[in-house]
Design a protein around this motif. Structure first.
Motif, PDB file in Angstrom:
ATOM      1  N   ILE A  72      -1.070  -4.179  -2.794  1.00  0.00           N
ATOM      2  CA  ILE A  72      -1.863  -3.395  -1.837  1.00  0.00           C
ATOM      3  C   ILE A  72      -2.643  -4.308  -0.900  1.00  0.00           C
ATOM      4  N   TYR A  73      -3.414  -5.267  -1.471  1.00  0.00           N
ATOM      5  CA  TYR A  73      -4.295  -6.057  -0.596  1.00  0.00           C
ATOM      6  C   TYR A  73      -3.608  -7.250   0.059  1.00  0.00           C
ATOM      7  N   SER A  74      -2.459  -7.684  -0.475  1.00  0.00           N
ATOM      8  CA  SER A  74      -1.789  -8.845   0.122  1.00  0.00           C
ATOM      9  C   SER A  74      -0.617  -8.468   1.024  1.00  0.00           C
ATOM     10  N   VAL A  75      -0.077  -7.256   0.859  1.00  0.00           N
ATOM     11  CA  VAL A  75       1.083  -6.847   1.651  1.00  0.00           C
ATOM     12  C   VAL A  75       0.801  -5.580   2.461  1.00  0.00           C
ATOM     13  N   LEU A  76       0.404  -4.501   1.787  1.00  0.00           N
ATOM     14  CA  LEU A  76       0.246  -3.220   2.466  1.00  0.00           C
ATOM     15  C   LEU A  76      -0.912  -3.214   3.459  1.00  0.00           C
ATOM     16  N   THR A  77      -2.050  -3.788   3.059  1.00  0.00           N
ATOM     17  CA  THR A  77      -3.213  -3.791   3.957  1.00  0.00           C
ATOM     18  C   THR A  77      -2.937  -4.531   5.263  1.00  0.00           C
ATOM     19  N   ALA A  85       1.634 -15.156   5.260  1.00  0.00           N
ATOM     20  CA  ALA A  85       2.607 -16.253   5.216  1.00  0.00           C
ATOM     21  C   ALA A  85       2.423 -17.150   3.992  1.00  0.00           C
ATOM     22  N   VAL A  86       1.244 -17.137   3.410  1.00  0.00           N
ATOM     23  CA  VAL A  86       0.977 -17.964   2.227  1.00  0.00           C
ATOM     24  C   VAL A  86       1.773 -17.476   1.019  1.00  0.00           C
ATOM     25  N   THR A  87       1.953 -16.156   0.896  1.00  0.00           N
ATOM     26  CA  THR A  87       2.567 -15.599  -0.321  1.00  0.00           C
ATOM     27  C   THR A  87       3.926 -14.943  -0.098  1.00  0.00           C
ATOM     28  N   ILE A  88       4.088 -14.193   0.985  1.00  0.00           N
ATOM     29  CA  ILE A  88       5.287 -13.359   1.144  1.00  0.00           C
ATOM     30  C   ILE A  88       6.586 -14.159   1.246  1.00  0.00           C
ATOM     31  N   PRO A  89       6.666 -15.272   2.007  1.00  0.00           N
ATOM     32  CA  PRO A  89       7.936 -16.016   2.053  1.00  0.00           C
ATOM     33  C   PRO A  89       8.415 -16.474   0.678  1.00  0.00           C
ATOM     34  N   LYS A  90       7.500 -16.995  -0.142  1.00  0.00           N
ATOM     35  CA  LYS A  90       7.879 -17.429  -1.491  1.00  0.00           C
ATOM     36  C   LYS A  90       8.289 -16.241  -2.350  1.00  0.00           C
ATOM     37  N   MET A  91       7.616 -15.103  -2.185  1.00  0.00           N
ATOM     38  CA  MET A  91       7.984 -13.901  -2.917  1.00  0.00           C
ATOM     39  C   MET A  91       9.394 -13.454  -2.548  1.00  0.00           C
ATOM     40  N   LEU A  92       9.734 -13.516  -1.278  1.00  0.00           N
ATOM     41  CA  LEU A  92      11.072 -13.105  -0.831  1.00  0.00           C
ATOM     42  C   LEU A  92      12.149 -14.058  -1.340  1.00  0.00           C
ATOM     43  N   ILE A  93      11.822 -15.356  -1.364  1.00  0.00           N
ATOM     44  CA  ILE A  93      12.770 -16.340  -1.895  1.00  0.00           C
ATOM     45  C   ILE A  93      13.039 -16.071  -3.375  1.00  0.00           C
ATOM     46  N   ASN A  94      11.976 -15.758  -4.116  1.00  0.00           N
ATOM     47  CA  ASN A  94      12.123 -15.486  -5.546  1.00  0.00           C
ATOM     48  C   ASN A  94      12.957 -14.243  -5.834  1.00  0.00           C
ATOM     49  N   LEU A  95      13.009 -13.328  -4.874  1.00  0.00           N
ATOM     50  CA  LEU A  95      13.841 -12.142  -5.043  1.00  0.00           C
ATOM     51  C   LEU A  95      15.333 -12.466  -4.898  1.00  0.00           C
TER      52      LEU A  95
END
Length: 268
Positions: free
Chosen positions: A219-224, A17-27
């Motif tokens: 790999i380590y922040s999303v896939l794992t 939740a720390v990284t993925i929501p902001k990554m999705l917004i940036n897309l």
């Protein structure tokens, strides 16, 4: 064991939740931006939760060591009070570790475009934007990350060496398989997680190639975190049977469709 797995699941919810929501917004938005303080907070929480996961995986290895190597003492040692203390210690140490790195990087001067060549805020891409010598920052990152990652991984490997020795002493093959099955999921998660973060953070350079850093970060922040629930779920007999039925049904439907197309072709 299941208590620690539930804590790991809780931790990885916040870790992603720390990284993925902001990554999705940036897309979705044309202008991709983040405030400097927000960037530092994202970096701090990402590393805090990552360090907490290192300590938690070490605790889980110790839990399995006690369960297999000292089963008679296990209920008295790993009671509810001890498990709670271990979890609190994992999170406390994890949230203390990145403070020095965040303070050092917050004092650096930044200039130029300030465009982060990464998918989220992290120490290596931030250091590459600094307008001054960052040797102290790189050295501090290397020492702290090496201590967290290599020390915890060493303790995990020592635990598993002792576990394997204990398993090999079990006389029956059924007993050996049962003992090993309690460890294989955790060991898979450990190897997947630590392999990526060792190559990403235990190094004396600001950054490697952009492509290299981004691939490892995904790999380590999303896939794992995505794979972990599947890895642990496969230990459950009911889930394995459900997957087997699903695969059998899928193969059966594929064969039926191919036969139908063949029949249509013959009639045509």
């Amino acid at each position: 064991m299941y208590f620690f797995i539930s804590i790991l699941s809780f931790l990885e919810i916040w870790y992603t939740a720390v990284t993925i929501p902001k990554m999705l917004i940036n897309l979705l938005v044309p202008r991709k931006s983040i405030h400097f303080n927000s960037c530092l907070l994202q970096t701090y929480f990402f590393h805090s939760l990552g360090a907490s996961e290192c300590y938690l995986l070490t605790t889980m290895a110790y839990d399995r060591y006690l369960a297999i190597c000292h089963p008679l003492y296990y209920p008295s040692i790993m009671n509810s009070s001890m498990t709670l203390k271990l979890v609190v210690a994992c999170f406390s140490l994890g949230f203390l570790c990145p403070i020095a790195e965040v303070i050092l990087i917050s004092r650096l001067p930044f200039c130029g475009s300030n465009e982060i060549q990464h998918i989220f805020c992290d120490f290596p891409p931030l250091l590459s934007l600094a307008c001054t010598d960052t040797y102290i920052n790189v050295l501090a990152d290397f020492v702290i990350n090496s201590f967290i990652i290599l020390v915890t991984f060493t303790f995990i490997m020592i635990s598993y060496i002792k576990i394997i020795i204990a398993i090999l002493k079990i006389r029956t093959s059924t007993g050996r398989i049962k003992a090993f099955s309690t460890c294989v999921a955790h060991l898979t998660v450990v190897l997947l997680f630590f392999t990526c973060i060792v190559f990403m953070y235990v190094r004396l350079t600001k950054s490697y190639s952009l492509y290299y850093d981004r691939v490892l970060a995904v790999i380590y922040s999303v896939l794992t975190p995505i794979l972990n629930p599947f890895i642990y779920s496969l230990r459950n007999k009911e889930i394995r049977l459900a997957l087997k039925r699903l695969c059998t049904k899928f193969i059966s439907n594929s064969v039926t469709e191919q036969k139908f197309e063949l029949d249509i072709g013959i009639l045509g």
